[in-house]
Design an enzyme around this catalytic site. Structure first.
Site, PDB file in Angstrom:
ATOM      1  N   HIS A 283       0.833  -1.200   0.000  1.00  0.00           N
ATOM      2  CA  HIS A 283       0.000   0.000   0.000  1.00  0.00           C
ATOM      3  C   HIS A 283       0.872   1.256   0.000  1.00  0.00           C
ATOM      4  O   HIS A 283       1.100   1.867  -1.038  1.00  0.00           O
ATOM      5  CB  HIS A 283      -0.933  -0.056   1.213  1.00  0.00           C
ATOM      6  CG  HIS A 283      -2.022   0.959   1.229  1.00  0.00           C
ATOM      7  ND1 HIS A 283      -2.250   1.844   0.201  1.00  0.00           N
ATOM      8  CD2 HIS A 283      -2.957   1.247   2.169  1.00  0.00           C
ATOM      9  CE1 HIS A 283      -3.276   2.612   0.504  1.00  0.00           C
ATOM     10  NE2 HIS A 283      -3.716   2.278   1.689  1.00  0.00           N
ATOM     11  N   HIS A 322      -1.258   0.276 -12.066  1.00  0.00           N
ATOM     12  CA  HIS A 322      -2.176   0.584 -10.964  1.00  0.00           C
ATOM     13  C   HIS A 322      -3.424  -0.260 -11.110  1.00  0.00           C
ATOM     14  O   HIS A 322      -3.867  -0.519 -12.232  1.00  0.00           O
ATOM     15  CB  HIS A 322      -2.555   2.074 -11.001  1.00  0.00           C
ATOM     16  CG  HIS A 322      -3.130   2.576  -9.718  1.00  0.00           C
ATOM     17  ND1 HIS A 322      -4.450   2.428  -9.396  1.00  0.00           N
ATOM     18  CD2 HIS A 322      -2.551   3.217  -8.673  1.00  0.00           C
ATOM     19  CE1 HIS A 322      -4.662   2.954  -8.204  1.00  0.00           C
ATOM     20  NE2 HIS A 322      -3.532   3.442  -7.738  1.00  0.00           N
ATOM     21  N   ASP A 381       3.749   6.935  -7.366  1.00  0.00           N
ATOM     22  CA  ASP A 381       4.989   6.619  -6.660  1.00  0.00           C
ATOM     23  C   ASP A 381       6.244   6.690  -7.519  1.00  0.00           C
ATOM     24  O   ASP A 381       7.353   6.557  -7.008  1.00  0.00           O
ATOM     25  CB  ASP A 381       4.888   5.207  -6.049  1.00  0.00           C
ATOM     26  CG  ASP A 381       3.950   5.198  -4.862  1.00  0.00           C
ATOM     27  OD1 ASP A 381       3.949   6.198  -4.135  1.00  0.00           O
ATOM     28  OD2 ASP A 381       3.230   4.211  -4.683  1.00  0.00           O
TER      29      ASP A 381
HETATM   30  N1  ACO Z   1       6.031  -3.933 -14.205  1.00  0.00           N
HETATM   31  C1  ACO Z   1       5.940  -4.940 -15.105  1.00  0.00           C
HETATM   32  N2  ACO Z   1       4.812  -5.593 -15.401  1.00  0.00           N
HETATM   33  C2  ACO Z   1       3.724  -5.231 -14.733  1.00  0.00           C
HETATM   34  C3  ACO Z   1       3.728  -4.194 -13.777  1.00  0.00           C
HETATM   35  C4  ACO Z   1       4.936  -3.533 -13.519  1.00  0.00           C
HETATM   36  N3  ACO Z   1       5.015  -2.534 -12.646  1.00  0.00           N
HETATM   37  N4  ACO Z   1       2.475  -4.036 -13.266  1.00  0.00           N
HETATM   38  C5  ACO Z   1       1.726  -4.951 -13.890  1.00  0.00           C
HETATM   39  N5  ACO Z   1       2.464  -5.671 -14.776  1.00  0.00           N
HETATM   40  C6  ACO Z   1       1.989  -6.717 -15.690  1.00  0.00           C
HETATM   41  C7  ACO Z   1       1.702  -8.010 -14.958  1.00  0.00           C
HETATM   42  O1  ACO Z   1       2.828  -8.835 -14.960  1.00  0.00           O
HETATM   43  C8  ACO Z   1       0.568  -8.556 -15.778  1.00  0.00           C
HETATM   44  O2  ACO Z   1       1.119  -9.066 -16.958  1.00  0.00           O
HETATM   45  P1  ACO Z   1       0.521 -10.439 -17.574  1.00  0.00           P
HETATM   46  O3  ACO Z   1      -0.883 -10.110 -17.975  1.00  0.00           O
HETATM   47  O4  ACO Z   1       1.429 -10.766 -18.721  1.00  0.00           O
HETATM   48  O5  ACO Z   1       0.580 -11.454 -16.463  1.00  0.00           O
HETATM   49  C9  ACO Z   1      -0.230  -7.329 -16.170  1.00  0.00           C
HETATM   50  O6  ACO Z   1       0.722  -6.256 -16.193  1.00  0.00           O
HETATM   51  C10 ACO Z   1      -1.368  -6.986 -15.207  1.00  0.00           C
HETATM   52  O7  ACO Z   1      -0.808  -6.861 -13.899  1.00  0.00           O
HETATM   53  P2  ACO Z   1      -1.561  -7.184 -12.553  1.00  0.00           P
HETATM   54  O8  ACO Z   1      -0.546  -7.520 -11.524  1.00  0.00           O
HETATM   55  O9  ACO Z   1      -2.661  -8.174 -12.812  1.00  0.00           O
HETATM   56  O10 ACO Z   1      -2.243  -5.800 -12.223  1.00  0.00           O
HETATM   57  P3  ACO Z   1      -2.844  -5.382 -10.839  1.00  0.00           P
HETATM   58  O11 ACO Z   1      -3.905  -4.391 -11.126  1.00  0.00           O
HETATM   59  O12 ACO Z   1      -3.207  -6.561 -10.009  1.00  0.00           O
HETATM   60  O13 ACO Z   1      -1.590  -4.704 -10.113  1.00  0.00           O
HETATM   61  C11 ACO Z   1      -0.097  -3.112  -9.223  1.00  0.00           C
HETATM   62  C12 ACO Z   1      -1.474  -3.357  -9.878  1.00  0.00           C
HETATM   63  C13 ACO Z   1       0.037  -3.968  -7.946  1.00  0.00           C
HETATM   64  C14 ACO Z   1       0.012  -1.646  -8.826  1.00  0.00           C
HETATM   65  C15 ACO Z   1       1.008  -3.498 -10.235  1.00  0.00           C
HETATM   66  O14 ACO Z   1       0.870  -2.735 -11.395  1.00  0.00           O
HETATM   67  C16 ACO Z   1       2.407  -3.356  -9.636  1.00  0.00           C
HETATM   68  O15 ACO Z   1       2.894  -4.274  -8.972  1.00  0.00           O
HETATM   69  N6  ACO Z   1       3.072  -2.192  -9.875  1.00  0.00           N
HETATM   70  C17 ACO Z   1       4.370  -1.952  -9.296  1.00  0.00           C
HETATM   71  C18 ACO Z   1       4.235  -1.536  -7.822  1.00  0.00           C
HETATM   72  C19 ACO Z   1       3.707  -0.115  -7.662  1.00  0.00           C
HETATM   73  O16 ACO Z   1       4.178   0.819  -8.325  1.00  0.00           O
HETATM   74  N7  ACO Z   1       2.736   0.053  -6.749  1.00  0.00           N
HETATM   75  C20 ACO Z   1       2.176   1.368  -6.442  1.00  0.00           C
HETATM   76  C21 ACO Z   1       0.746   1.469  -6.837  1.00  0.00           C
HETATM   77  S1  ACO Z   1       0.153   3.117  -6.533  1.00  0.00           S
HETATM   78  C22 ACO Z   1      -0.200   3.137  -4.865  1.00  0.00           C
HETATM   79  O17 ACO Z   1      -0.399   2.126  -4.226  1.00  0.00           O
HETATM   80  C23 ACO Z   1      -0.279   4.459  -4.139  1.00  0.00           C
END
Ligand code: ACO
Length: 446
Positions: A283, A322, A381
């Site tokens: 988070h 996101h 972020d």
């Molecule tokens: N880098 C590379 N690939 C990614 C990333 C990333 N940052 N985020 C998502 N993907 C890919 C996943 O691997 C997935 O690929 P696939 O379909 O081939 O398996 C696809 O994109 C969808 O990703 P999910 O994980 O299903 O998306 P979800 O909505 O569950 O996750 C999250 C969102 C957790 C924010 C994710 O994008 C992530 O881990 N980002 C990096 C961490 C981050 O920056 N978090 C801050 C969020 S903002 C906040 O909390 C204030």
């Protein structure tokens, strides 16, 4: 909205145009009409669907509430596909351009922009409640030298409930108002005490002559000078960062505040639950990981290899993607504008390698099919860690920097929940998957 064409196959009754769902329980053949309101159906309407008189009835299963609205709210609107964020209907871009964090806090808490008199009173009240009881200071002193500042904040916010026991009268308008003021006013003081404790420096008391962000900078950085004078560029950048972080509808910490608050506990304890939820790395902690990632990449030359690893699934590009935004996070766009300003003010702009890496990384990722196909854009972020680093804020403090402004959102959501006639104590159901009716065996027979 009902489907345009919706015919039950058994009786052939045309129901097109009705705001309802016709559900046939194939276990019994019975059909039920479930009302659709605001694009939702009530989970309780499924309870009537039973296979026998003594059946408990159908429940919905939704771990993490990924498709469940748990309240009605007038506070924050997000359209993730379009990249829109509004507080009480005002676009975040306008608020960052024209407003201040304290005015936005008023807007969130009171539901409307203040008149000049209202803003003056609000500012006066918040400014004059920034001090904490000396015993709270002593409590901070009691922590180990290396205590995590978020752990300290969590404890001290919770401890406030013991100083204001009248706050448990949550039906009393005046008590609710005072708790809102005190929480918004004291959070920066508690955060700054935690910061100074980590450095072994004496705590700095609030300065009522300064603005809300200016006073926070003073409590962080004041040393021997008689009066700390914040750099207006830093004051403004911090104010904008705080506007951006003030609320984000039903995220994990806000849901925690509402859930815990639904037990009718006092607001300090409910907000402490929000701080605890925000503490988690999924988070509030992503900005720290984004900064560590930039450090690890090191130079622009290493970006290609790093992106290859991300696309191979070895790691994630932190600060990208996101759950809600499938477009550029509007907050990231605004923060980016302030990075240069802060770096200029702190002297960290010249040859800032991390900024160079971040800009190039963003450009290349946005040019790459892997990221565009998955709708992965910079989130709030991606750049905020760079600002905090330029302000010489240690990475352990990053989540605390998030908790300070989110307090106004938590307070606004708590007030809305308390006033909502639909509020009941939050008490989800479960699917029991354990054993039943075992026979107890004495310890020697197990
Ligand atoms: N880098 C590379 N690939 C990614 C990333 C990333 N940052 N985020 C998502 N993907 C890919 C996943 O691997 C997935 O690929 P696939 O379909 O081939 O398996 C696809 O994109 C969808 O990703 P999910 O994980 O299903 O998306 P979800 O909505 O569950 O996750 C999250 C969102 C957790 C924010 C994710 O994008 C992530 O881990 N980002 C990096 C961490 C981050 O920056 N978090 C801050 C969020 S903002 C906040 O909390 C204030």
């Amino acid at each position: 909205m009902a489907e345009e064409r919706n015919e039950t196959d058994g009786g052939g009754v045309a129901t097109a145009g009705k705001d309802s769902l016709s559900v046939t329980d194939n276990r019994t053949g019975e059909t039920f009409e479930v009302e659709i309101t605001d694009g939702t159906v009530k989970a309780m309407d499924f309870r009537q669907m039973k296979v026998s008189e003594d059946d408990f009835g159908l429940m919905t299963f939704d771990p993490a509430y990924t498709n469940t609205a748990h309240c009605r709210s007038d506070i924050c609107f997000i359209d993730g596909d379009e990249g829109i964020l509004e507080y009480r209907g005002y676009p975040i871009e306008q608020l960052c351009e024209e407003s201040t964090y304290l005015e936005v806090a008023y807007l969130l808490v009171n539901g409307k922009l203040p008149t000049q008199d209202e803003l003056d009173t609000w500012t006066y009240e918040v400014t004059h409640h920034t001090y904490v009881h000396e015993n709270v200071k002593n409590a901070v002193e009691g922590f180990r030298y290396d205590a995590h500042p978020m752990g300290m904040l969590l404890s001290t916010v919770g401890a406030l409930s013991t100083y204001y026991p009248d706050a448990k009268a949550i039906d009393d308008h005046e008590e609710r108002h005072m708790a809102a003021i005190r929480l918004i006013a004291k959070m920066p003081t508690l955060a700054a005490f935690a910061y100074r404790h980590g450095l072994g420096l004496p705590y700095v008391y609030p300065d009522n002559d300064l603005s809300y962000p200016g006073n926070f900078l003073s409590m962080l950085y004041k040393m021997t000078e008689v009066k700390y004078e914040p750099d207006p560029r830093l004051e403004r950048a911090l104010d904008v960062l705080w506007i951006l972080h003030a609320d984000h509808e039903q995220n994990c910490s806000t849901a925690a505040v509402r859930n815990v608050g639904s037990s009718q506990v006092d607001p300090y304890s409910a907000v402490a639950a929000g701080v605890a939820a925000l503490y988690g790395p999924l988070h509030g902690g992503a900005n720290e990981s984004a900064l560590a990632m930039l450090e690890r990449i090191g130079t622009v030359d290493n970006i290609e290899g790093f992106l290859k690893g991300v696309k191979n699934g070895d790691e994630r590009l932190m600060g990208f993607g996101h759950r809600v935004y499938k477009n550029y996070d509007p907050r990231a766009r605004i923060i980016k504008k302030h990075v240069d300003e802060v770096l200029e003010a702190t002297g960290g702009g010249k040859d800032n390698v991390k900024l160079e890496v971040a800009s190039e990384l963003e450009k290349r990722a946005l040019d790459d099919e892997y990221f565009t196909e998955r709708k992965l854009y910079p989130n709030v972020d991606f750049y905020s860690g760079l600002i905090y680093e330029a302000l010489q804020i240690p990475s352990a403090m990053f989540t605390v920097m998030f908790a300070i402004p989110r307090t106004s959102g938590w307070v606004a959501q708590w007030l809305e929940m308390v006033a909502d006639e639909d509020t009941k104590i939050a008490r989800p159901r479960q699917i029991y998957s354990g054993e039943r009716e075992l026979t107890y065996k004495a310890i020697g027979y197990r």
